[in-house]
Design a protein around this motif. Structure first.
Motif, PDB file in Angstrom:
ATOM      1  N   GLY A 129       0.775  -1.226   0.000  1.00 47.71           N
ATOM      2  CA  GLY A 129       0.000   0.000   0.000  1.00 47.71           C
ATOM      3  C   GLY A 129       0.806   1.276   0.000  1.00 47.71           C
ATOM      4  N   LEU A 130       2.082   1.175   0.385  1.00 44.68           N
ATOM      5  CA  LEU A 130       2.856   2.383   0.632  1.00 44.68           C
ATOM      6  C   LEU A 130       3.131   3.184  -0.643  1.00 44.68           C
ATOM      7  CD1 LEU A 130       3.612   3.187   3.472  1.00 44.68           C
ATOM      8  CD2 LEU A 130       5.978   2.579   2.990  1.00 44.68           C
ATOM      9  N   TYR A 131       3.373   2.483  -1.744  1.00 42.52           N
ATOM     10  CA  TYR A 131       3.679   3.168  -3.006  1.00 42.52           C
ATOM     11  C   TYR A 131       2.784   2.625  -4.113  1.00 42.52           C
ATOM     12  CZ  TYR A 131       7.834   4.552  -0.413  1.00 42.52           C
ATOM     13  OH  TYR A 131       8.681   5.052   0.536  1.00 42.52           O
ATOM     14  N   GLY A 132       2.209   3.532  -4.895  1.00 42.88           N
ATOM     15  CA  GLY A 132       1.296   3.134  -5.943  1.00 42.88           C
ATOM     16  C   GLY A 132       1.996   2.536  -7.154  1.00 42.88           C
ATOM     17  N   ILE A 133       1.227   1.846  -7.973  1.00 45.09           N
ATOM     18  CA  ILE A 133       1.722   1.283  -9.233  1.00 45.09           C
ATOM     19  C   ILE A 133       1.980   2.419 -10.204  1.00 45.09           C
ATOM     20  CG2 ILE A 133       1.176  -0.242 -11.163  1.00 45.09           C
ATOM     21  CD1 ILE A 133      -0.816  -1.647  -9.221  1.00 45.09           C
ATOM     22  N   ASN A 134       3.175   2.474 -10.777  1.00 47.31           N
ATOM     23  CA  ASN A 134       3.530   3.544 -11.709  1.00 47.31           C
ATOM     24  C   ASN A 134       2.925   3.273 -13.083  1.00 47.31           C
ATOM     25  OD1 ASN A 134       5.411   5.478 -10.322  1.00 47.31           O
ATOM     26  ND2 ASN A 134       6.445   3.550  -9.858  1.00 47.31           N
ATOM     27  N   MET A 135       1.908   4.020 -13.435  1.00 47.22           N
ATOM     28  CA  MET A 135       1.214   3.782 -14.691  1.00 47.22           C
ATOM     29  C   MET A 135       1.977   4.323 -15.895  1.00 47.22           C
ATOM     30  SD  MET A 135      -2.855   4.304 -13.955  1.00 47.22           S
ATOM     31  CE  MET A 135      -3.239   3.682 -15.609  1.00 47.22           C
ATOM     32  N   GLY A 136       1.835   3.635 -17.015  1.00 53.85           N
ATOM     33  CA  GLY A 136       2.319   4.135 -18.282  1.00 53.85           C
ATOM     34  C   GLY A 136       1.255   4.985 -18.968  1.00 53.85           C
ATOM     35  N   SER A 137       1.611   5.605 -20.062  1.00 58.93           N
ATOM     36  CA  SER A 137       0.693   6.477 -20.796  1.00 58.93           C
ATOM     37  C   SER A 137      -0.316   5.679 -21.617  1.00 58.93           C
ATOM     38  CB  SER A 137       1.490   7.393 -21.730  1.00 58.93           C
ATOM     39  OG  SER A 137       2.339   8.257 -21.016  1.00 58.93           O
ATOM     40  N   ASN A 138      -1.371   6.374 -22.026  1.00 56.75           N
ATOM     41  CA  ASN A 138      -2.360   5.846 -22.971  1.00 56.75           C
ATOM     42  C   ASN A 138      -3.052   4.588 -22.452  1.00 56.75           C
ATOM     43  OD1 ASN A 138      -1.552   7.894 -24.891  1.00 56.75           O
ATOM     44  ND2 ASN A 138       0.219   6.608 -25.339  1.00 56.75           N
ATOM     45  N   LYS A 139      -3.680   4.724 -21.291  1.00 58.79           N
ATOM     46  CA  LYS A 139      -4.381   3.602 -20.667  1.00 58.79           C
ATOM     47  C   LYS A 139      -5.831   3.980 -20.367  1.00 58.79           C
ATOM     48  CE  LYS A 139      -0.359   1.427 -19.918  1.00 58.79           C
ATOM     49  NZ  LYS A 139       0.078   0.238 -20.674  1.00 58.79           N
ATOM     50  N   SER A 140      -6.732   3.019 -20.610  1.00 52.94           N
ATOM     51  CA  SER A 140      -8.093   3.089 -20.086  1.00 52.94           C
ATOM     52  C   SER A 140      -8.252   1.945 -19.100  1.00 52.94           C
ATOM     53  CB  SER A 140      -9.129   2.951 -21.207  1.00 52.94           C
ATOM     54  OG  SER A 140      -9.045   4.019 -22.129  1.00 52.94           O
ATOM     55  N   LEU A 141      -8.591   2.257 -17.873  1.00 50.37           N
ATOM     56  CA  LEU A 141      -8.817   1.264 -16.823  1.00 50.37           C
ATOM     57  C   LEU A 141     -10.275   1.368 -16.425  1.00 50.37           C
ATOM     58  CD1 LEU A 141      -7.623  -0.828 -14.795  1.00 50.37           C
ATOM     59  CD2 LEU A 141      -7.188   1.107 -13.260  1.00 50.37           C
ATOM     60  N   ILE A 142     -11.077   0.356 -16.768  1.00 49.01           N
ATOM     61  CA  ILE A 142     -12.521   0.480 -16.584  1.00 49.01           C
ATOM     62  C   ILE A 142     -13.078  -0.721 -15.819  1.00 49.01           C
ATOM     63  CG2 ILE A 142     -12.863   1.940 -18.596  1.00 49.01           C
ATOM     64  CD1 ILE A 142     -13.714  -0.480 -20.183  1.00 49.01           C
ATOM     65  N   GLY A 143     -14.050  -0.453 -14.956  1.00 50.09           N
ATOM     66  CA  GLY A 143     -14.691  -1.498 -14.180  1.00 50.09           C
ATOM     67  C   GLY A 143     -16.002  -1.931 -14.795  1.00 50.09           C
ATOM     68  N   ILE A 150      -9.954  -2.603  -6.684  1.00 46.06           N
ATOM     69  CA  ILE A 150      -8.515  -2.734  -6.449  1.00 46.06           C
ATOM     70  C   ILE A 150      -8.294  -2.503  -4.956  1.00 46.06           C
ATOM     71  CG2 ILE A 150      -6.227  -1.777  -6.913  1.00 46.06           C
ATOM     72  CD1 ILE A 150      -7.135  -1.146  -9.726  1.00 46.06           C
ATOM     73  N   ARG A 151      -7.857  -3.551  -4.288  1.00 45.83           N
ATOM     74  CA  ARG A 151      -7.724  -3.522  -2.833  1.00 45.83           C
ATOM     75  C   ARG A 151      -6.251  -3.549  -2.439  1.00 45.83           C
ATOM     76  NH1 ARG A 151     -11.414  -4.720   1.061  1.00 45.83           N
ATOM     77  NH2 ARG A 151     -12.812  -5.585  -0.545  1.00 45.83           N
ATOM     78  N   GLY A 152      -5.893  -2.649  -1.511  1.00 49.46           N
ATOM     79  CA  GLY A 152      -4.581  -2.735  -0.895  1.00 49.46           C
ATOM     80  C   GLY A 152      -3.469  -1.981  -1.590  1.00 49.46           C
ATOM     81  N   ARG A 153      -3.730  -1.379  -2.737  1.00 45.45           N
ATOM     82  CA  ARG A 153      -2.691  -0.613  -3.421  1.00 45.45           C
ATOM     83  C   ARG A 153      -3.325   0.421  -4.338  1.00 45.45           C
ATOM     84  NH1 ARG A 153       2.608  -2.804  -6.899  1.00 45.45           N
ATOM     85  NH2 ARG A 153       3.864  -0.946  -6.491  1.00 45.45           N
ATOM     86  N   GLY A 154      -2.633   1.542  -4.523  1.00 46.08           N
ATOM     87  CA  GLY A 154      -3.135   2.589  -5.385  1.00 46.08           C
ATOM     88  C   GLY A 154      -2.339   2.722  -6.672  1.00 46.08           C
ATOM     89  N   LEU A 155      -2.565   3.823  -7.368  1.00 43.13           N
ATOM     90  CA  LEU A 155      -1.915   4.111  -8.642  1.00 43.13           C
ATOM     91  C   LEU A 155      -1.122   5.406  -8.538  1.00 43.13           C
ATOM     92  CD1 LEU A 155      -4.948   3.412 -11.012  1.00 43.13           C
ATOM     93  CD2 LEU A 155      -3.132   1.816 -10.351  1.00 43.13           C
ATOM     94  N   ARG A 156       0.025   5.441  -9.211  1.00 43.38           N
ATOM     95  CA  ARG A 156       0.839   6.653  -9.285  1.00 43.38           C
ATOM     96  C   ARG A 156       1.022   7.026 -10.749  1.00 43.38           C
ATOM     97  NH1 ARG A 156       6.389   8.175  -9.578  1.00 43.38           N
ATOM     98  NH2 ARG A 156       6.782  10.134  -8.458  1.00 43.38           N
ATOM     99  N   ILE A 157       0.764   8.291 -11.058  1.00 42.43           N
ATOM    100  CA  ILE A 157       0.827   8.764 -12.440  1.00 42.43           C
ATOM    101  C   ILE A 157       1.831   9.899 -12.505  1.00 42.43           C
ATOM    102  CG2 ILE A 157      -0.493   9.713 -14.354  1.00 42.43           C
ATOM    103  CD1 ILE A 157      -2.993   8.470 -12.848  1.00 42.43           C
ATOM    104  N   ALA A 158       3.027   9.599 -12.986  1.00 39.14           N
ATOM    105  CA  ALA A 158       4.092  10.584 -13.138  1.00 39.14           C
ATOM    106  C   ALA A 158       4.838  10.263 -14.434  1.00 39.14           C
ATOM    107  CB  ALA A 158       5.050  10.545 -11.954  1.00 39.14           C
ATOM    108  N   LYS A 159       5.100  11.262 -15.223  1.00 43.31           N
ATOM    109  CA  LYS A 159       5.694  11.069 -16.548  1.00 43.31           C
ATOM    110  C   LYS A 159       4.820  10.148 -17.388  1.00 43.31           C
ATOM    111  CE  LYS A 159      10.406  11.802 -14.888  1.00 43.31           C
ATOM    112  NZ  LYS A 159      11.788  11.255 -14.772  1.00 43.31           N
ATOM    113  N   ALA A 160       3.529  10.250 -17.193  1.00 41.03           N
ATOM    114  CA  ALA A 160       2.556   9.465 -17.941  1.00 41.03           C
ATOM    115  C   ALA A 160       1.381  10.363 -18.304  1.00 41.03           C
ATOM    116  CB  ALA A 160       2.090   8.262 -17.134  1.00 41.03           C
TER     117      ALA A 160
END
Length: 385
Positions: A129-143, A150-160
């Protein structure tokens, strides 16, 4: 997902009903406001990841993707547990009865941050949980429906850039600890982010945070920020660290969000962020909604505040709170329309009469506005799209 497979002359065929269901997976609607133009994964075929590991790979690679979440992906335990010294900050005046202790991230557990009465204690937390998943560019994430979790971890968006996150429930990121982790965080080099119809609950730190580097253009729409918790920094079953917008060159639209049972930072704005907060519904906030730091620029219109003790804690930047129909004509110079009045029920007042900054967004895509309404709570969050 179950596939019906048929063999014809040695060829493997997929049942047409399955193809139809997959074809129906797609981003719904378009963003209003500053993130107008975001395309996410574009025309990439939508795919369902088979595991937490595959989801992580698809989120982080440099391939344009449409990623479908039709079940819960649980990251808890995937990186092990940590047991170490943390602290009980002065703010936790209710230990053992619903307070929030702290992980000593970035040496935070010292009196100038955690308060003069800070005490060293042992903390045990989930490292994922401490650090989010580093996302790449050009993504659609849909439920899908209300199944995408998504339980227990977040997302990080940098240089994306160019990312859509829609209809996902982010939850249980070390909720008992300050610095337990963020649900969605942005930083320098990101741009064009649309977060829509998501739900945030039981998050240790921020539900959404932008900064401190330039995160560009962001639209947060139709989301539910659910602050109900058994671990509260303010000891009242309400989450304090909800939304923090502190980018060095950001333009953020917040429209039709339902923000409830919080006690602060809903949102906190600063550095060099322009926020257009329009048609949101705040309910049951025991502390403050807005906190506008130096550099923050906020236009708040058409919002509904119900049982919000302090709609605006302080204004050290520039803030326009749509105080009267006559004053609201000033919005037209930058937003292209006269601002709509806010509504207050069993709440404090908003204030804010600064207008000179509004013209700085002239010509940029601006969200429309309607009359303030509590019906937002029936439309925001997962499964309501």
């Amino acid at each position: 997902m179950k596939f019906s497979l048929l063999m014809f002359g040695g060829a493997l065929c997929v049942d047409a009903a399955v193809l139809g269901s997959r074809a129906s997976y797609a981003v719904k609607g378009k963003p209003e406001g500053f993130a107008t133009g975001v395309t996410g994964g574009g025309k990439a075929a939508c795919q369902v990841p088979s595991s937490v590991a595959q989801l992580t790979t698809w989120l982080t690679d440099n391939v344009a993707r449409c990623i479908v979440i039709d079940k819960e992906y649980n990251f808890k335990g995937t990186q092990g547990k940590a047991v170490e010294n943390g602290c009980r900050p002065t703010s936790n005046a209710c230990p053992g009865k619903g307070g929030q202790d702290a992980i000593n991230l970035n040496n935070w557990c010292q009196p100038k941050f955690a308060g003069a009465g800070v005490k060293t204690i042992q903390v045990s937390y989930d490292k994922a949980g401490l650090y989010g998943i580093n996302m790449g560019s050009n993504k659609s994430l849909i439920g899908v429906g209300n199944k995408g979790v998504i339980r227990g971890r977040g997302l990080r968006i940098a240089k994306a850039k160019n990312i859509i996150i829609q209809n996902i429930h982010f939850t249980e990121i070390n909720p008992q600890y300050i610095w337990g982790g963020d649900a969605i965080a942005t930083d320098a080099g990101s741009d064009l982010l649309w977060v829509d119809h998501c739900k945030f609950s039981l998050i240790g730190r921020q539900m959404f945070v932008a900064g401190t580097g330039a995160a560009g253009r962001i639209t947060l729409s139709n989301n539910e920020f659910d602050g109900q918790t058994s671990w509260s920094a303010t000891c009242d079953n309400r989450h304090y660290y909800a939304i923090y917008l502190d980018g060095s060159a950001d333009k953020v639209t917040m429209k039709n969000n339902y923000i409830h049972h919080t006690s602060g930072r809903s949102p906190k704005v600063g550095q060099n962020t322009f926020l257009h907060a329009v048609n949101n519904y705040w309910y049951s906030n025991s502390g403050h909604a807005f906190d506008n730091l130096a550099g923050g620029k906020v236009v708040a219109e058409g919002n509904y505040f119900q049982s919000v003790a302090t709609p605006l804690l302080e204004n050290k930047g520039a803030f326009f709170g749509s105080p009267s129909t006559s004053a609201n004509t000033a919005c037209k110079t930058g937003l292209g329309h006269n601002c709509q009045m806010n509504t207050f029920v069993s709440s404090g007042k908003l204030g804010g009469t600064d207008t000179a900054f509004i013209s700085t967004v002239k010509g940029q895509p601006i969200a429309s506005v309607s009359a303030a309404s509590t019906n937002i709570k029936n439309l925001a969050g997962v499964g309501r799209i």
